[in-house]
Scaffold this motif. Structure first.
Motif, short mmCIF file in Angstrom:
data_model
loop_
_atom_site.label_atom_id
_atom_site.label_comp_id
_atom_site.label_asym_id
_atom_site.label_seq_id
_atom_site.Cartn_x
_atom_site.Cartn_y
_atom_site.Cartn_z
N UNK A 43 0.82 -1.20 0.00
CA UNK A 43 0.00 0.00 0.00
C UNK A 43 0.86 1.25 0.00
N UNK A 44 0.38 2.27 -0.69
CA UNK A 44 1.08 3.56 -0.70
C UNK A 44 0.86 4.22 0.66
N UNK A 45 1.70 5.21 1.00
CA UNK A 45 1.49 5.92 2.27
C UNK A 45 0.08 6.52 2.39
N UNK A 46 -0.45 7.03 1.29
CA UNK A 46 -1.81 7.59 1.33
C UNK A 46 -2.84 6.50 1.61
N UNK A 47 -2.65 5.32 1.00
CA UNK A 47 -3.57 4.21 1.24
C UNK A 47 -3.49 3.73 2.69
N UNK A 48 -2.27 3.68 3.24
CA UNK A 48 -2.08 3.27 4.63
C UNK A 48 -2.80 4.25 5.56
N UNK A 49 -2.64 5.53 5.29
CA UNK A 49 -3.29 6.56 6.11
C UNK A 49 -4.81 6.37 6.09
N UNK A 50 -5.37 6.15 4.91
CA UNK A 50 -6.82 5.94 4.77
C UNK A 50 -7.26 4.66 5.48
N UNK A 51 -6.50 3.60 5.32
CA UNK A 51 -6.85 2.34 5.98
C UNK A 51 -6.76 2.46 7.50
N UNK A 52 -5.79 3.22 7.99
CA UNK A 52 -5.69 3.44 9.45
C UNK A 52 -6.94 4.16 9.97
N UNK A 53 -7.40 5.14 9.21
CA UNK A 53 -8.63 5.86 9.63
C UNK A 53 -9.83 4.91 9.62
N UNK A 54 -9.95 4.11 8.58
CA UNK A 54 -11.05 3.16 8.48
C UNK A 54 -10.98 2.12 9.60
N UNK A 55 -9.76 1.64 9.89
CA UNK A 55 -9.58 0.64 10.94
C UNK A 55 -9.96 1.22 12.30
N UNK A 56 -9.56 2.46 12.57
CA UNK A 56 -9.92 3.09 13.85
C UNK A 56 -11.43 3.22 13.98
N UNK A 57 -12.07 3.69 12.93
CA UNK A 57 -13.52 3.86 12.95
C UNK A 57 -14.23 2.51 13.19
N UNK A 58 -13.80 1.48 12.47
CA UNK A 58 -14.38 0.15 12.62
C UNK A 58 -14.14 -0.39 14.02
N UNK A 59 -12.90 -0.26 14.51
CA UNK A 59 -12.57 -0.76 15.85
C UNK A 59 -13.40 -0.05 16.92
N UNK A 60 -13.52 1.27 16.82
CA UNK A 60 -14.31 2.02 17.80
C UNK A 60 -15.76 1.56 17.79
N UNK A 61 -16.31 1.39 16.59
CA UNK A 61 -17.70 0.94 16.45
C UNK A 61 -17.90 -0.45 17.08
N UNK A 62 -16.99 -1.37 16.79
CA UNK A 62 -17.14 -2.73 17.30
C UNK A 62 -16.85 -2.83 18.80
N UNK A 63 -15.89 -2.06 19.28
CA UNK A 63 -15.62 -2.04 20.72
C UNK A 63 -16.85 -1.49 21.46
#
Length: 179
Positions: free
Chosen positions: A66-86
């Motif tokens: 993944x490009x740095x921009x893709x990693x940044x976007x995936x990190x945001x998505x992962x945080x949102x998903x993790x917060x929702x599921x927690x």
């Protein structure tokens, strides 16, 4: 065996073989074991070793960088998903993590520290929702039980009775993502 093999001898009592992501075959052997016995062990496990080598090659071929921009976007998505599921599962389990961190871990989906802080790899955002739910429940269960014994899996099963199917889905997704 015609595959290059590295042998590590130590004071261990048993033989073990593993195939790394780098396609190295590693045998851990007791000091007293002869080369002939090690060779016989490798021949006995030849099919398993070859299967693992094929699996690791496929993972390497399917791996996505993944490009740095893709990693940044995936990190945001992962945080949102993790917060929702927690938010969904922590109250059901009667636990509360002390922190949440999204990392670039490659070899693990998540972890729970001794102080009950939870980490997830940004790759977690790429998973089917059922697999992501399993990972969150798995890490939340570690707040109560710090090992993978029967009490731990009872915690997981109580929330996700189909957790074994979710593990299978996770493994399938892991292979298709090249992880």
């Amino acid at each position: 065996m015609d595959i290059p093999v590295e042998v590590q001898r130590s004071r261990r009592k048993t033989l073990a073989v593993s195939v790394g992501k780098d396609l190295r075959v590693l045998v851990k052997a007791p000091l007293f074991l002869s080369d002939k016995e090690i060779h016989a062990f490798l021949e006995k496990h030849r099919k398993w070793i070859e299967k693992q080598l094929v699996r690791q090659r496929e993972r390497k071929e399917n791996a996505r960088n993944f490009s740095p921009a893709e990693v940044k976007e995936l990190k945001m998505q992962a945080r949102q998903l993790a917060e929702e599921l927690i938010q969904k599962y922590a109250p059901q389990m009667g636990v509360k993590p002390t922190g949440l961190k999204i990392t670039s871990a490659v070899t693990r989906w998540g972890s729970c520290s001794g102080k009950n802080s939870i980490c997830f790899s940004y790759r977690f955002a790429l998973l089917p929702k059922e697999a992501a739910e399993y990972i969150v429940v798995h890490e939340l269960a570690h707040i109560r039980v710090k090992n993978h014994g029967p009490r731990f899996y009872e915690q997981v099963r109580r929330i996700l009775p189909d957790y074994k199917e979710r593990i299978a889905l996770l493994k399938q997704a892991q292979c298709s993502l090249g992880l």
